[in-house]
Scaffold this active site. Structure first.
Site, mmCIF file in Angstrom:
data_model
loop_
_atom_site.group_PDB
_atom_site.id
_atom_site.type_symbol
_atom_site.label_atom_id
_atom_site.label_comp_id
_atom_site.label_asym_id
_atom_site.label_seq_id
_atom_site.Cartn_x
_atom_site.Cartn_y
_atom_site.Cartn_z
ATOM 1 N N THR A 246 0.823 -1.221 0.000
ATOM 2 C CA THR A 246 0.000 0.000 0.000
ATOM 3 C C THR A 246 0.853 1.265 0.000
ATOM 4 O OG1 THR A 246 -0.285 0.159 2.421
ATOM 5 C CG2 THR A 246 -1.840 -1.245 1.212
ATOM 6 N N LEU B 236 -2.760 4.897 -0.713
ATOM 7 C CA LEU B 236 -4.193 4.596 -0.695
ATOM 8 C C LEU B 236 -4.369 3.129 -0.300
ATOM 9 C CD1 LEU B 236 -6.622 6.333 -1.043
ATOM 10 C CD2 LEU B 236 -6.730 5.680 -3.437
ATOM 11 N N HIS B 237 -4.294 2.889 1.014
ATOM 12 C CA HIS B 237 -4.215 1.528 1.543
ATOM 13 C C HIS B 237 -5.409 0.649 1.152
ATOM 14 C CE1 HIS B 237 -1.037 3.086 4.192
ATOM 15 N NE2 HIS B 237 -1.864 4.042 4.548
ATOM 16 N N ASP B 238 -6.588 1.033 1.623
ATOM 17 C CA ASP B 238 -7.740 0.122 1.583
ATOM 18 C C ASP B 238 -8.218 -0.248 0.177
ATOM 19 O OD1 ASP B 238 -7.562 0.179 4.317
ATOM 20 O OD2 ASP B 238 -9.226 1.562 4.604
#
Length: 311
Positions: A192, A239-241
């Site tokens: 991520t 933008l991890h998720d």
């Protein structure tokens, strides 16, 4: 046929964008969305799910609020990252509908029972709700195709030197998930932190010009401010998720390895660390597909393409 998914999240800017991406993708059938405490308090994350679905005109999707604190610990929130509301930045609509009159675990269990095929659980917050589901409904394990989580890291942490935030909030829950015997896909910081959205990407999203792409750009404007701190060394905001949803849509964008993962729940310096047996030193059989790299431009292009859905 669309892939049935259950989304468990704690919105949170990147959770909100994961919802946007999932609901713009006909390949996915979002059966229900549950909220957990994490990025903000439980009442705020639940409200943020309702606000996002109101914005996206998807008030048909069942929503339920989940655990108000971790299994064995006091709650930690990330208000320094996500602001007072959990989704600071844009002017989001007030919810026009109410959550279901049940708990997150009850809604998850009902969704699994009623599905004709196994459901993929996507969990982008602490793993509390998922762990409670697994412990309270062993008879439904066979109805879960896989659990795709945003959490952990093979390398550096982002909340402590060793731990990523989602796992650190509830390491006991994460350990239950990893050792459940159900296939786990881990989108950790190793991938991520490479999925960064640069300022020019945000402007590209804004230029798409529909109300949703504009809100996404405004979410990213706020999210970028925290990540400008020089200690991170970032060009943009990770933008991890949405990496979880992007992997379901285009797995070819990601490099993965099959490894055993355990979660440290006791360590003096390492609580919440995901211990990835990269070199097969333990003799344990792999229990997770671990993302290690991403085609950043392909990831950005996917987001831009799907944002046009909301024209």
């Amino acid at each position: 046929m669309a892939l049935p998914i259950l989304l468990d999240c704690d919105p949170g800017h990147d959770d909100a964008i994961a919802i946007v991406l999932a609901l713009a993708s006909p390949e996915l059938d979002v059966k229900a969305i549950t909220s957990s405490a994490g990025n903000q308090t439980p009442e705020k994350t639940l409200r943020n799910v309702l606000r996002m679905l109101t914005l996206l005109n998807r008030t048909d999707i069942p929503v339920a609020g989940g655990a108000v604190k971790p299994l064995m610990r006091e709650l930690i929130i990330a208000d320094n990252v996500h602001g007072e509301s959990g989704l600071d930045g844009p002017a989001l609509p007030e919810p026009t509908f109410a959550p279901q009159n049940c708990t997150a675990v009850e809604l998850m269990a009902k969704t699994l029972r009623e599905s004709a095929e196994p459901v993929t659980i996507v969990s982008t917050g602490p793993q509390t709700n998922v762990a409670l589901l697994l412990n309270s409904h062993p008879e439904l394990h066979s109805k879960i195709a896989r659990i795709v989580i945003m959490g952990g890291a093979m390398g550096l942490g982002n909340w402590t030197p060793a731990a990523e935030f989602n796992i650190y909030v509830d390491p006991e829950a994460a350990e239950i998930v990893f050792q459940s015997g159900i296939p786990v896909v881990m989108a950790g910081l190793d991938v991520t932190h490479k999925a960064q959205i640069h300022v020019e990407d945000t402007e590209r999203f804004r230029a798409i010009g529909n109300p949703v792409s504009t809100i996404v750009a405004e979410l990213l404007d706020f999210f970028l401010e925290y990540h400008k701190d020089e200690k991170w060394g970032f060009v943009g905001a990770p933008l991890h998720d949405p990496c979880t949803i992007a992997w379901l849509l285009k797995p070819e964008l990601f490099t993965t390895v099959e490894r055993w993962v355990g979660v440290e729940t006791q360590g003096k310096y390492s609580q919440g660390m995901t211990v990835v047996d990269y070199y097969y030193l333990t003799g344990n059989k792999p229990n997770a597909t671990v993302m290690v790299d991403v085609d950043r431009q392909g990831f950005v292009d996917l987001l831009a393409d799907r944002l046009k859905f909301y024209a």
